[in-house]
Design an enzyme around this catalytic site. Structure first.
Site, PDB file in Angstrom:
ATOM      1  N   ASP A  37      57.054  30.733  13.163  1.00  0.00           N
ATOM      2  CA  ASP A  37      56.619  31.799  12.248  1.00  0.00           C
ATOM      3  C   ASP A  37      55.148  32.164  12.402  1.00  0.00           C
ATOM      4  O   ASP A  37      54.602  32.935  11.612  1.00  0.00           O
ATOM      5  CB  ASP A  37      56.872  31.367  10.795  1.00  0.00           C
ATOM      6  CG  ASP A  37      58.348  31.266  10.497  1.00  0.00           C
ATOM      7  OD1 ASP A  37      59.138  31.910  11.237  1.00  0.00           O
ATOM      8  OD2 ASP A  37      58.728  30.563   9.559  1.00  0.00           O
ATOM      9  N   HIS A 241      37.900  29.684  36.876  1.00  0.00           N
ATOM     10  CA  HIS A 241      38.410  29.974  35.531  1.00  0.00           C
ATOM     11  C   HIS A 241      38.683  28.699  34.745  1.00  0.00           C
ATOM     12  O   HIS A 241      39.689  28.584  34.039  1.00  0.00           O
ATOM     13  CB  HIS A 241      39.655  30.872  35.602  1.00  0.00           C
ATOM     14  CG  HIS A 241      39.312  32.277  35.993  1.00  0.00           C
ATOM     15  ND1 HIS A 241      40.227  33.176  36.491  1.00  0.00           N
ATOM     16  CD2 HIS A 241      38.133  32.944  35.970  1.00  0.00           C
ATOM     17  CE1 HIS A 241      39.615  34.314  36.759  1.00  0.00           C
ATOM     18  NE2 HIS A 241      38.349  34.212  36.442  1.00  0.00           N
ATOM     19  N   ASP A 258      30.213  30.486  30.571  1.00  0.00           N
ATOM     20  CA  ASP A 258      30.592  31.891  30.689  1.00  0.00           C
ATOM     21  C   ASP A 258      31.319  32.235  29.403  1.00  0.00           C
ATOM     22  O   ASP A 258      32.438  31.779  29.183  1.00  0.00           O
ATOM     23  CB  ASP A 258      31.499  32.065  31.923  1.00  0.00           C
ATOM     24  CG  ASP A 258      31.891  33.512  32.180  1.00  0.00           C
ATOM     25  OD1 ASP A 258      31.709  34.360  31.279  1.00  0.00           O
ATOM     26  OD2 ASP A 258      32.389  33.791  33.282  1.00  0.00           O
ATOM     27  N   ASP A 269      30.174  39.766  28.277  1.00  0.00           N
ATOM     28  CA  ASP A 269      30.607  38.827  29.322  1.00  0.00           C
ATOM     29  C   ASP A 269      29.350  38.284  30.003  1.00  0.00           C
ATOM     30  O   ASP A 269      28.766  38.956  30.850  1.00  0.00           O
ATOM     31  CB  ASP A 269      31.513  39.586  30.309  1.00  0.00           C
ATOM     32  CG  ASP A 269      32.063  38.682  31.408  1.00  0.00           C
ATOM     33  OD1 ASP A 269      31.880  37.455  31.320  1.00  0.00           O
ATOM     34  OD2 ASP A 269      32.687  39.224  32.342  1.00  0.00           O
ATOM     35  N   HIS A 348      34.131  35.442  44.938  1.00  0.00           N
ATOM     36  CA  HIS A 348      34.539  36.552  44.066  1.00  0.00           C
ATOM     37  C   HIS A 348      33.574  37.721  44.239  1.00  0.00           C
ATOM     38  O   HIS A 348      32.576  37.618  44.943  1.00  0.00           O
ATOM     39  CB  HIS A 348      34.616  36.106  42.600  1.00  0.00           C
ATOM     40  CG  HIS A 348      33.337  35.541  42.030  1.00  0.00           C
ATOM     41  ND1 HIS A 348      32.292  36.339  41.630  1.00  0.00           N
ATOM     42  CD2 HIS A 348      32.940  34.264  41.805  1.00  0.00           C
ATOM     43  CE1 HIS A 348      31.318  35.576  41.164  1.00  0.00           C
ATOM     44  NE2 HIS A 348      31.685  34.298  41.267  1.00  0.00           N
ATOM     45  N   HIS A 352      32.332  43.653  37.767  1.00  0.00           N
ATOM     46  CA  HIS A 352      33.499  44.453  37.398  1.00  0.00           C
ATOM     47  C   HIS A 352      33.082  45.379  36.264  1.00  0.00           C
ATOM     48  O   HIS A 352      32.064  45.155  35.610  1.00  0.00           O
ATOM     49  CB  HIS A 352      34.661  43.540  36.967  1.00  0.00           C
ATOM     50  CG  HIS A 352      34.273  42.493  35.944  1.00  0.00           C
ATOM     51  ND1 HIS A 352      34.166  42.753  34.601  1.00  0.00           N
ATOM     52  CD2 HIS A 352      33.912  41.192  36.091  1.00  0.00           C
ATOM     53  CE1 HIS A 352      33.786  41.655  33.965  1.00  0.00           C
ATOM     54  NE2 HIS A 352      33.611  40.696  34.844  1.00  0.00           N
ATOM     55  N   HIS A 359      37.737  42.762  32.033  1.00  0.00           N
ATOM     56  CA  HIS A 359      37.819  43.411  33.353  1.00  0.00           C
ATOM     57  C   HIS A 359      38.326  44.817  33.045  1.00  0.00           C
ATOM     58  O   HIS A 359      39.522  45.048  32.973  1.00  0.00           O
ATOM     59  CB  HIS A 359      38.765  42.647  34.284  1.00  0.00           C
ATOM     60  CG  HIS A 359      38.216  41.292  34.654  1.00  0.00           C
ATOM     61  ND1 HIS A 359      38.889  40.406  35.437  1.00  0.00           N
ATOM     62  CD2 HIS A 359      37.033  40.684  34.353  1.00  0.00           C
ATOM     63  CE1 HIS A 359      38.150  39.302  35.601  1.00  0.00           C
ATOM     64  NE2 HIS A 359      37.029  39.458  34.941  1.00  0.00           N
ATOM     65  N   GLU A 382      27.280  39.433  38.560  1.00  0.00           N
ATOM     66  CA  GLU A 382      27.519  37.998  38.414  1.00  0.00           C
ATOM     67  C   GLU A 382      27.736  37.271  39.730  1.00  0.00           C
ATOM     68  O   GLU A 382      28.795  36.697  39.949  1.00  0.00           O
ATOM     69  CB  GLU A 382      28.720  37.778  37.499  1.00  0.00           C
ATOM     70  CG  GLU A 382      29.966  38.600  37.851  1.00  0.00           C
ATOM     71  CD  GLU A 382      31.158  38.267  36.944  1.00  0.00           C
ATOM     72  OE1 GLU A 382      31.450  37.082  36.797  1.00  0.00           O
ATOM     73  OE2 GLU A 382      31.764  39.207  36.400  1.00  0.00           O
ATOM     74  N   TYR A 386      29.162  28.232  44.774  1.00  0.00           N
ATOM     75  CA  TYR A 386      29.986  27.105  44.356  1.00  0.00           C
ATOM     76  C   TYR A 386      30.195  26.205  45.567  1.00  0.00           C
ATOM     77  O   TYR A 386      30.879  26.594  46.511  1.00  0.00           O
ATOM     78  CB  TYR A 386      31.331  27.610  43.823  1.00  0.00           C
ATOM     79  CG  TYR A 386      31.181  28.780  42.865  1.00  0.00           C
ATOM     80  CD1 TYR A 386      30.997  28.582  41.496  1.00  0.00           C
ATOM     81  CD2 TYR A 386      31.187  30.108  43.339  1.00  0.00           C
ATOM     82  CE1 TYR A 386      30.840  29.653  40.633  1.00  0.00           C
ATOM     83  CE2 TYR A 386      31.023  31.186  42.479  1.00  0.00           C
ATOM     84  CZ  TYR A 386      30.846  30.957  41.129  1.00  0.00           C
ATOM     85  OH  TYR A 386      30.683  32.020  40.272  1.00  0.00           O
ATOM     86  N   ARG A 404      26.601  30.303  38.423  1.00  0.00           N
ATOM     87  CA  ARG A 404      26.831  31.753  38.296  1.00  0.00           C
ATOM     88  C   ARG A 404      25.847  32.264  37.268  1.00  0.00           C
ATOM     89  O   ARG A 404      25.555  31.576  36.289  1.00  0.00           O
ATOM     90  CB  ARG A 404      28.277  32.056  37.879  1.00  0.00           C
ATOM     91  CG  ARG A 404      28.549  33.550  37.681  1.00  0.00           C
ATOM     92  CD  ARG A 404      30.038  33.935  37.614  1.00  0.00           C
ATOM     93  NE  ARG A 404      30.743  33.357  36.482  1.00  0.00           N
ATOM     94  CZ  ARG A 404      31.586  32.344  36.554  1.00  0.00           C
ATOM     95  NH1 ARG A 404      31.834  31.775  37.729  1.00  0.00           N
ATOM     96  NH2 ARG A 404      32.181  31.876  35.471  1.00  0.00           N
ATOM     97  N   GLU A 406      25.345  35.792  35.071  1.00  0.00           N
ATOM     98  CA  GLU A 406      26.054  37.045  34.784  1.00  0.00           C
ATOM     99  C   GLU A 406      25.398  37.808  33.648  1.00  0.00           C
ATOM    100  O   GLU A 406      25.201  37.274  32.552  1.00  0.00           O
ATOM    101  CB  GLU A 406      27.514  36.733  34.410  1.00  0.00           C
ATOM    102  CG  GLU A 406      28.320  37.954  33.995  1.00  0.00           C
ATOM    103  CD  GLU A 406      29.794  37.655  33.774  1.00  0.00           C
ATOM    104  OE1 GLU A 406      30.123  36.525  33.365  1.00  0.00           O
ATOM    105  OE2 GLU A 406      30.619  38.558  34.007  1.00  0.00           O
TER     106      GLU A 406
HETATM  107  N1  GLY Z   1      34.485  35.929  32.215  1.00  0.00           N
HETATM  108  C1  GLY Z   1      35.256  36.531  33.208  1.00  0.00           C
HETATM  109  C2  GLY Z   1      34.431  37.097  34.269  1.00  0.00           C
HETATM  110  O1  GLY Z   1      33.261  36.769  34.361  1.00  0.00           O
HETATM  111  O2  GLY Z   1      34.840  37.936  35.009  1.00  0.00           O
HETATM  112 MN    MN Z   2      32.090  36.062  32.765  1.00  0.00          MN
HETATM  113 MN    MN Z   3      32.574  38.878  34.395  1.00  0.00          MN
END
Ligand code: GLY
Ligand code: MN
Ligand code: MN
Length: 438
Positions: A37, A241, A258, A269, A348, A352, A359, A382, A386, A404, A406
C-alpha cells in the site's frame, strides 16, 4: 515559480507549431508502488509538468489546436471528499480549469470513451509511442473504434509522431523563471555539499554524509534529491554510479560527493572531490589539479556559437597532456587522443544538458553535426579521472584515486555563468574551508 501565464505561453507556442489538423496527447507519470500500500514519492513526468504545471497522477493532457470547445483539455481525477481525507488535496475538475488553465476538464474515467471523438478526422496524433502501455492501448483502441465506423464517415488518424522533438527544443532553452528555480536548487545543494565537507572526518561512514546532505536540503524545504547522492570514499569513486554509500571513510583517502537537490522540478547536479582528512596527498593533489585545469578549460569554451563538443575536446586535451606529463600515459598527445587511450581513466562525457531531468532533454547533434550553444541553455561540466585500484600499468601511488569536479553552467549572451561557483573548488580553497571547520 513558473507563473500560470508562462505555462499558457508554452502551450500556445506548442500548438502554434503543431502540424495542421493534428492533436497531441500527454499522460502523467504513474504513481509507482514501493511495497503493497506504499507508493514512491510522486514525481510528475517532466514534459507533462512543463506544459501543464499539473502534478497529479491519473491525468492526460490533450492539446487540440483550433478546437471550438477549447484547445487544452485536462482529463483528471474528480474531487473526492473521502480521498481528500486520506491523501490530501487534489485539484478536481474545477481546479483543473481555475488553477491550471484547462479550457475543459473531464473525469479521467471518461478518457477512453472520449478519445475516438477527439481523434476523429485528425490526420496526425502527437504522442510518445511506447512510453506508456495504458495510453498506447487506449489510442489503438480508439483508432480501431474509428476504423469500425468508417462507413458512417469516421476518419481514423494516419500518422503517429512523438511530440519530443518540438517540446524538447522548447525545454532546452530555459526562461528567466526556470533559471531562477535552478539557481535555488544549486544554492541549497551548495549548502548541502559544504555541510558534508565541514562534517567529514576519518572513521565516519559514507551514509552519514549522505544524511547530512539530505538534512540540509530538506531543512530548506527541498525534500527530494534530483538523483540518489553518490558519496564515494577512496576507490569507490572509481565506480561512476556508486550509490551504496555504505563504507567507512579512511584517513588519507579522497571522498567524491555527487549530489543535487530538486526545486520546483528543476535539478542541480554538483560534484566535489576532497580529502577525508582535509589535506590532499601529493599524488591526489597532482591528479586533482589536472582535473580542475581540464574543467576550467572546458568552461572557457562555453559561449554562444561554440559547438557542444568544444568543452569536451578542451577537457580531453588537458587531461591527456597531463596524464603524459605525470607518466600515466605514454606517447604523443594527438595520437593518444585519436586512439582514445585516455578512456580507461576518463570514460564518460564532459557534461550533459541540465533542467527538469538531470540528464535533460534536447538533441546534442543537429543533422549529424554538434549543435551550437545558445543563451539560456544549461549544461554540466564534469571531467574526471578514475584510476582503477587494479590498474597494473601505472605507478601504485595513483591506483584507486577517483576524482570528478562538476559544476552547472548557464550559457549567457556574453559567454557563461557558473551557477555553482560559490562551492569551493581549488585545492587551496577546499583545504582552507576544511581547516576552518576542524
Ligand atoms: N549525477 C549524475 C551525473 O553527474 O551525470
Ligand atoms: Mn553529477
Ligand atoms: Mn552530471
Amino acid at each position: 515559480m513558473i507563473t500560470p501565464g508562462e505555462f499558457k505561453q508554452r502551450r500556445k507556442h506548442l500548438m502554434r507549431n503543431m502540424k495542421k489538423n493534428s492533436i497531441a496527447l500527454l499522460a502523467s507519470a504513474p504513481a509507482v508502488t514501493r511495497n503493497r500500500d506504499v507508493e514512491y514519492p510522486y514525481r510528475q513526468d517532466s514534459d507533462f509538468h512543463y506544459l501543464t504545471g499539473f502534478d497529479e497522477p491519473e491525468s492526460v493532457a490533450v492539446f487540440a489546436p483550433g478546437r471550438k470547445k477549447g484547445e487544452f483539455i485536462l482529463f483528471c481525477r474528480k474531487f473526492d471528499e473521502t480521498k481528500a481525507i486520506w491523501t490530501g488535496k487534489h485539484a478536481g475538475l474545477e481546479g483543473a480549469k481555475d488553477q491550471f488553465g484547462a479550457d475543459e476538464a473531464i473525469p479521467i474515467e471518461e478518457f477512453a470513451q472520449t478519445l475516438p471523438t477527439l481523434l476523429d478526422g485528425k490526420s496526425l496524433v502527437n504522442y510518445p509511442i511506447g512510453m506508456n502501455a495504458e495510453l498506447d492501448q487506449q489510442v489503438m483502441a480508439a483508432v480501431n473504434t474509428l476504423r469500425g465506423k468508417a462507413r458512417t464517415g469516421a476518419k481514423p488518424p494516419e500518422e503517429f509522431v512523438a511530440l519530443d522533438r518540438m517540446l524538447h527544443e522548447m525545454r532546452l532553452r530555459k526562461s528567466a523563471d526556470e533559471i531562477n528555480l535552478m539557481r535555488k536548487a544549486v544554492e541549497v545543494s551548495i549548502h548541502a555539499h559544504k555541510r558534508a565537507m565541514a562534517i567529514c572526518r576519518p572513521g565516519m561512514y559514507e551514509y552519514q554524509l549522505e544524511a547530512e546532505i539530505a538534512h540540509e536540503c530538506m531543512r530548506h524545504g527541498l525534500r527530494h534529491a534530483a538523483y540518489p547522492a553518490i558519496v564515494a570514499g577512496g576507490h569507490n569513486a572509481c565506480v561512476l554510479h556508486y550509490t551504496e554509500n555504505a563504507d567507512q571513510l579512511r584517513d588519507g583517502d579522497l571522498l567524491l560527493i555527487d549530489a543535487g537537490a530538486e526545486y520546483g522540478n528543476y535539478a542541480a547536479d554538483i560534484t566535489r572531490t576532497f580529502p577525508v582528512n582535509g589535506r590532499y596527498s601529493e599524488p591526489q593533489r597532482l591528479l586533482y589539479e589536472l582535473v580542475l585545469e581540464a574543467q576550467l578549460a572546458a568552461i572557457s569554451k562555453i559561449k554562444p556559437g561554440n559547438h557542444w563538443i568544444e568543452p569536451h575536446e578542451a577537457a580531453v586535451k588537458v587531461l591527456v597532456r597531463g596524464l603524459v606529463n605525470l607518466g600515466l600515459l605514454q606517447g604523443r598527445v594527438s595520437k593518444l587522443i585519436k586512439d582514445e587511450a585516455y578512456k580507461p581513466f576518463f570514460m564518460h562525457r564532459t557534461g550533459h544538458w541540465l533542467g527538469m531531468d538531470v540528464h535533460d532533454v534536447g538533441d546534442y547533434k543537429i543533422d549529424d553535426k554538434w549543435r551550437s550553444l545558445e543563451p539560456g541553455m544549461v549544461l554540466t561540466v564534469e571531467p574526471g579521472l578514475y584510476v582503477s585500484p587494479t590498474c597494473k600499468e601505472v605507478d601504485p601511488k595513483w591506483r584507486g584515486i577517483g576524482i570528478r569536479i562538476e559544476d552547472d553552467v548557464l550559457v549567457t549572451e556574453q559567454g557563461c555563468e557558473v551557477l555553482s561557483s560559490a562551492m569551493p573548488k581549488s585545492v587551496a580553497d577546499i583545504e582552507a574551508f576544511m581547516e576552518a571547520t576542524r
